[in-house]
Design a protein around this motif. Structure first.
Motif, PDB file in Angstrom:
ATOM      1  N   GLN A 164      35.530  45.773  11.083  1.00  0.00           N
ATOM      2  CA  GLN A 164      34.305  46.256  11.707  1.00  0.00           C
ATOM      3  C   GLN A 164      34.263  47.771  11.814  1.00  0.00           C
ATOM      4  N   GLY A 165      35.321  48.434  11.361  1.00  0.00           N
ATOM      5  CA  GLY A 165      35.349  49.892  11.404  1.00  0.00           C
ATOM      6  C   GLY A 165      35.518  50.464  12.798  1.00  0.00           C
ATOM      7  N   VAL A 166      36.052  49.680  13.711  1.00  0.00           N
ATOM      8  CA  VAL A 166      36.268  50.137  15.081  1.00  0.00           C
ATOM      9  C   VAL A 166      37.476  51.070  15.111  1.00  0.00           C
ATOM     10  N   VAL A 167      37.287  52.242  15.696  1.00  0.00           N
ATOM     11  CA  VAL A 167      38.387  53.194  15.843  1.00  0.00           C
ATOM     12  C   VAL A 167      38.724  53.267  17.332  1.00  0.00           C
ATOM     13  N   PRO A 168      39.910  52.759  17.715  1.00  0.00           N
ATOM     14  CA  PRO A 168      40.266  52.791  19.135  1.00  0.00           C
ATOM     15  C   PRO A 168      40.564  54.224  19.591  1.00  0.00           C
ATOM     16  N   PRO A 169      40.469  54.482  20.891  1.00  0.00           N
ATOM     17  CA  PRO A 169      40.711  55.841  21.386  1.00  0.00           C
ATOM     18  C   PRO A 169      42.135  56.336  21.103  1.00  0.00           C
ATOM     19  N   ARG A 170      43.082  55.442  21.057  1.00  0.00           N
ATOM     20  CA  ARG A 170      44.463  55.758  20.704  1.00  0.00           C
ATOM     21  C   ARG A 170      44.853  54.817  19.575  1.00  0.00           C
ATOM     22  N   PRO A 171      45.701  55.272  18.659  1.00  0.00           N
ATOM     23  CA  PRO A 171      46.049  54.422  17.509  1.00  0.00           C
ATOM     24  C   PRO A 171      46.770  53.135  17.922  1.00  0.00           C
ATOM     25  N   LEU A 172      46.340  52.039  17.319  1.00  0.00           N
ATOM     26  CA  LEU A 172      47.079  50.790  17.452  1.00  0.00           C
ATOM     27  C   LEU A 172      48.294  50.871  16.532  1.00  0.00           C
ATOM     28  N   THR A 173      49.183  49.923  16.627  1.00  0.00           N
ATOM     29  CA  THR A 173      50.406  49.942  15.825  1.00  0.00           C
ATOM     30  C   THR A 173      50.105  50.075  14.340  1.00  0.00           C
ATOM     31  N   HIS A 174      49.108  49.345  13.851  1.00  0.00           N
ATOM     32  CA  HIS A 174      48.773  49.387  12.425  1.00  0.00           C
ATOM     33  C   HIS A 174      48.180  50.739  12.027  1.00  0.00           C
ATOM     34  N   ASP A 175      47.422  51.355  12.949  1.00  0.00           N
ATOM     35  CA  ASP A 175      46.896  52.701  12.700  1.00  0.00           C
ATOM     36  C   ASP A 175      48.052  53.704  12.653  1.00  0.00           C
ATOM     37  N   LEU A 176      49.002  53.532  13.560  1.00  0.00           N
ATOM     38  CA  LEU A 176      50.172  54.408  13.592  1.00  0.00           C
ATOM     39  C   LEU A 176      50.967  54.305  12.298  1.00  0.00           C
ATOM     40  N   LEU A 177      51.179  53.079  11.826  1.00  0.00           N
ATOM     41  CA  LEU A 177      51.926  52.907  10.580  1.00  0.00           C
ATOM     42  C   LEU A 177      51.179  53.547   9.403  1.00  0.00           C
ATOM     43  N   LYS A 178      49.871  53.400   9.376  1.00  0.00           N
ATOM     44  CA  LYS A 178      49.080  54.057   8.328  1.00  0.00           C
ATOM     45  C   LYS A 178      49.256  55.568   8.410  1.00  0.00           C
ATOM     46  N   ASP A 179      49.200  56.123   9.624  1.00  0.00           N
ATOM     47  CA  ASP A 179      49.373  57.564   9.800  1.00  0.00           C
ATOM     48  C   ASP A 179      50.763  58.017   9.346  1.00  0.00           C
ATOM     49  N   VAL A 180      51.790  57.218   9.624  1.00  0.00           N
ATOM     50  CA  VAL A 180      53.151  57.552   9.185  1.00  0.00           C
ATOM     51  C   VAL A 180      53.214  57.561   7.658  1.00  0.00           C
ATOM     52  N   LEU A 181      52.642  56.541   7.031  1.00  0.00           N
ATOM     53  CA  LEU A 181      52.628  56.497   5.564  1.00  0.00           C
ATOM     54  C   LEU A 181      51.890  57.702   4.991  1.00  0.00           C
ATOM     55  N   ASP A 182      50.731  58.006   5.559  1.00  0.00           N
ATOM     56  CA  ASP A 182      49.949  59.153   5.080  1.00  0.00           C
ATOM     57  C   ASP A 182      50.717  60.459   5.261  1.00  0.00           C
ATOM     58  N   SER A 183      51.340  60.625   6.419  1.00  0.00           N
ATOM     59  CA  SER A 183      52.051  61.870   6.731  1.00  0.00           C
ATOM     60  C   SER A 183      53.278  62.088   5.865  1.00  0.00           C
ATOM     61  N   THR A 184      53.879  60.991   5.425  1.00  0.00           N
ATOM     62  CA  THR A 184      55.096  61.109   4.609  1.00  0.00           C
ATOM     63  C   THR A 184      54.806  61.010   3.113  1.00  0.00           C
ATOM     64  N   GLY A 185      53.542  60.830   2.776  1.00  0.00           N
ATOM     65  CA  GLY A 185      53.175  60.752   1.361  1.00  0.00           C
ATOM     66  C   GLY A 185      53.527  59.432   0.705  1.00  0.00           C
ATOM     67  N   ASN A 186      53.796  58.406   1.516  1.00  0.00           N
ATOM     68  CA  ASN A 186      54.077  57.071   0.977  1.00  0.00           C
ATOM     69  C   ASN A 186      52.795  56.253   0.974  1.00  0.00           C
ATOM     70  N   GLU A 187      52.307  55.971  -0.202  1.00  0.00           N
ATOM     71  CA  GLU A 187      51.084  55.186  -0.322  1.00  0.00           C
ATOM     72  C   GLU A 187      51.428  53.700  -0.359  1.00  0.00           C
ATOM     73  N   LEU A 188      50.669  52.904   0.392  1.00  0.00           N
ATOM     74  CA  LEU A 188      50.789  51.452   0.307  1.00  0.00           C
ATOM     75  C   LEU A 188      49.957  51.028  -0.891  1.00  0.00           C
ATOM     76  N   THR A 189      50.622  50.543  -1.952  1.00  0.00           N
ATOM     77  CA  THR A 189      49.882  50.183  -3.157  1.00  0.00           C
ATOM     78  C   THR A 189      49.338  48.769  -3.098  1.00  0.00           C
ATOM     79  N   GLU A 190      50.108  47.866  -2.488  1.00  0.00           N
ATOM     80  CA  GLU A 190      49.626  46.496  -2.366  1.00  0.00           C
ATOM     81  C   GLU A 190      50.430  45.735  -1.340  1.00  0.00           C
ATOM     82  N   VAL A 191      49.829  44.647  -0.908  1.00  0.00           N
ATOM     83  CA  VAL A 191      50.466  43.692  -0.013  1.00  0.00           C
ATOM     84  C   VAL A 191      50.592  42.401  -0.797  1.00  0.00           C
ATOM     85  N   ARG A 192      51.758  41.778  -0.713  1.00  0.00           N
ATOM     86  CA  ARG A 192      51.980  40.499  -1.392  1.00  0.00           C
ATOM     87  C   ARG A 192      52.329  39.432  -0.366  1.00  0.00           C
TER      88      ARG A 192
END
Length: 155
Positions: free
Chosen positions: A48-76
């Motif tokens: 739904q595109g909801v952005v919480p006021p503080r990052p949820l765990t999954h948002d945090l993990l995305k931010d960590v991946l982005d900050s370290t230059g590790n792209e998630l290419t796929e989920v299996r």
């Protein structure tokens, strides 16, 4: 491996258990996976595109991946054993990380990554939806359009 779309999440009655429903993009098979309420909320927020006021765990993990230059290419979604599903996060660096499908799906939705499902998983746990059942699928989609992340909060 087959690519799947996330149709959405819902609460299964009478058990009051959330499920995420995936659909094989090339076929007529659906894969329901029972998940936790927190993960259901995270998936619903992402859809739904909801952005919480503080990052949820999954948002945090995305931010960590982005900050370290590790792209998630796929989920299996790799296997199902005794009703328990297993998944793997595949990073551009070649690193693969074992994860729960619900967390993997929530992260994939945030990163725009492809979600793949092993043929064996679809064969074992997938549901065929012949053309006459498409009306039921459409009703499910309409239901998904009516729910909000708050429907998954526990008290």
């Amino acid at each position: 491996m087959r690519e799947v779309d996330v149709l959405g999440v819902r609460v299964e009655m009478p058990s009051n258990s959330p499920i995420v429903l995936l659909r094989d993009v090339e076929g007529q098979r659906y894969l329901p996976i029972w998940i936790g309420a927190v993960e259901a909320t995270a998936i619903a927020f992402a859809q739904q595109g909801v952005v919480p006021p503080r990052p949820l765990t999954h948002d945090l993990l995305k931010d960590v991946l982005d900050s370290t230059g590790n792209e998630l290419t796929e989920v299996r979604i790799t296997e199902v054993k005794d009703g328990m599903f297993f998944a793997t996060l595949v990073l551009a660096s070649g690193v693969e990380v074992s994860a729960r499908p619900s967390d993997s799906i929530a992260l994939a939705l945030r990163t725009g990554s492809k979600i793949l499902c092993a043929d064996a998983v679809l064969d074992e746990a997938g549901l065929d939806a012949p053309a006459e059942q498409e009306d039921e699928v459409e009703k499910f989609r309409e239901f998904l359009d009516q729910i909000s992340p708050e429907d998954f909060e526990t008290t």
